[in-house]
Design an enzyme around this catalytic site. Structure first.
Site, PDB file in Angstrom:
ATOM      1  N   LYS A 108     113.788  87.660  86.670  1.00  0.00           N
ATOM      2  CA  LYS A 108     115.326  88.089  87.961  1.00  0.00           C
ATOM      3  C   LYS A 108     114.965  87.658  89.014  1.00  0.00           C
ATOM      4  CE  LYS A 108     116.973  92.383  90.132  1.00  0.00           C
ATOM      5  NZ  LYS A 108     116.972  92.367  90.993  1.00  0.00           N
ATOM      6  N   TYR A 148     100.367 100.582  69.983  1.00  0.00           N
ATOM      7  CA  TYR A 148     101.097  99.302  69.708  1.00  0.00           C
ATOM      8  C   TYR A 148     102.004  99.431  69.579  1.00  0.00           C
ATOM      9  CZ  TYR A 148     101.929  94.700  67.857  1.00  0.00           C
ATOM     10  OH  TYR A 148     101.933  93.188  67.417  1.00  0.00           O
TER      11      TYR A 148
END
Length: 330
Positions: A108, A148
């Site tokens: 960003k 995970y």
């Protein structure tokens, strides 16, 4: 004129190092970042000293700062093998959550496009076969694989949130089983485990009855798919993998034939929540990216086997893979 710069996290890992090679080949200046918790400097030793490559030894779960402009960010920093994320579950969750958040913030700030590496594990032990991108999965969030699976599912969620709320340019790739040179021989995944056992003259170990399936994609094909997705206009997840499905028992026989080992196959208990089926539906990749795998398994396995044979004896006889049995939940 200055070259465009790309940041690749997990750069010293199996996939990250191949991506570094590809982007250097394409003319970019590459910044590789890795904390080396599972990566190895051996994978990028050939890049050190090149004027178009620099390396940051850093954990992306902490604040990430990179001076100067960035065109692209590819987030591949995460343990990816069962032996790793079962041994370091907290770090696995943190890199998927804090690491992704930090890199989205960096993207960003830099106005860079970011591609995040998700996985077929977001589908869990699937009830839909083959797996399409609109399938939401069958995942146990508190099982041993949940650290995970849920890290990657959160990664996808926060990436889409940055896209919709901040209008950030984002891409999400769902990677299926991939193999090739620079895999770690003893990381608990089935392909290097089988080849390592064959090279050491050990019996090949199948967890479960061998009827479970996998679909193996050669690393060069995967990198091509990732590169095309990054440069595309598609913001939703895309499966990238090889749909050529094979049972683990059949795969063991292929490895026996390839390596010429005389060892037999032995069977042990299947780990909890281990997926019974794994096959990507790559319709989107074909239609949106004009991509499909080119390297057949026989060709790719031969290259990979030659790579493993070239490793020194110390790496060949490391016994880390056997620790995997300690994490089987019966």
């Amino acid at each position: 004129m200055a070259k465009e710069r790309v940041l690749i996290t997990g750069a010293a890992g199996f996939l990250g190092s191949h991506l570094c090679d590809r982007f250097i080949q394409e003319g970019y200046d590459v910044i590789g970042m890795d904390n080396l918790i599972t990566g190895s400097m051996d994978n990028i030793a050939h890049l050190m000293g090149k004027e178009n490559f620099e390396f940051y030894h850093h954990d992306v779960s902490k604040y990430v700062h990179v001076p100067g402009e960035l065109k692209y960010i590819l987030h591949f920093a995460s343990p990816a093998s069962p032996i790793d994320y079962l041994k370091i579950p907290i770090q696995t969750l943190k890199v998927g959550a804090h690491g992704t958040h930090n890199l989205l913030g960096l993207a960003k700030d830099k106005k860079a496009r970011i591609l995040v590496a998700s996985t077929s594990e977001v589908y869990g032990d699937p009830l839909v076969h083959p797996q399409t991108e609109d399938y939401y999965g069958n995942v146990n969030p508190i099982g041993p694989r949940g650290v995970y699976d849920e890290a990657k599912r959160f990664m996808e969620s926060i990436t889409m949130a940055y896209h919709t709320y901040h209008k950030l340019e984002t891409r999400i790739v769902r990677i299926f089983n991939t193999y090739g040179p620079r895999m770690r021989l003893n990381d608990g995944r089935v392909l290097p485990a089988f080849i390592g056992q064959a090279l050491r003259g050990e019996d090949l170990t199948i967890f479960g009855d061998g009827s479970q399936t996998r679909s193996f994609c050669y690393v060069d094909d995967l990198v091509e798919g990732i590169y095309r997705l990054l440069l595309s206009d598609h913001t939703h997840p895309v499966n990238v993998g090889n749909p050529d499905e094979i049972t683990i028992s059949e795969f063991a026989e292929e490895i026996i034939k390839l390596t010429g080992t005389k060892q037999k196959v032995i069977y042990k208990d299947l780990p909890r929540d281990d997926p019974k089926k794994r096959q990507p539906d790559i319709t989107k990749a074909k239609e949106l990216l004009g991509w499909e795998p080119k390297v057949n398994r026989q060709e790719g396995l031969k290259i990979t086997y030659e790579y493993f044979k070239s490793l020194d004896k110390e790496k060949l006889f490391q016994k880390e893979h056997k620790d995997f049995e300690k994490y089987i939940v019966k």
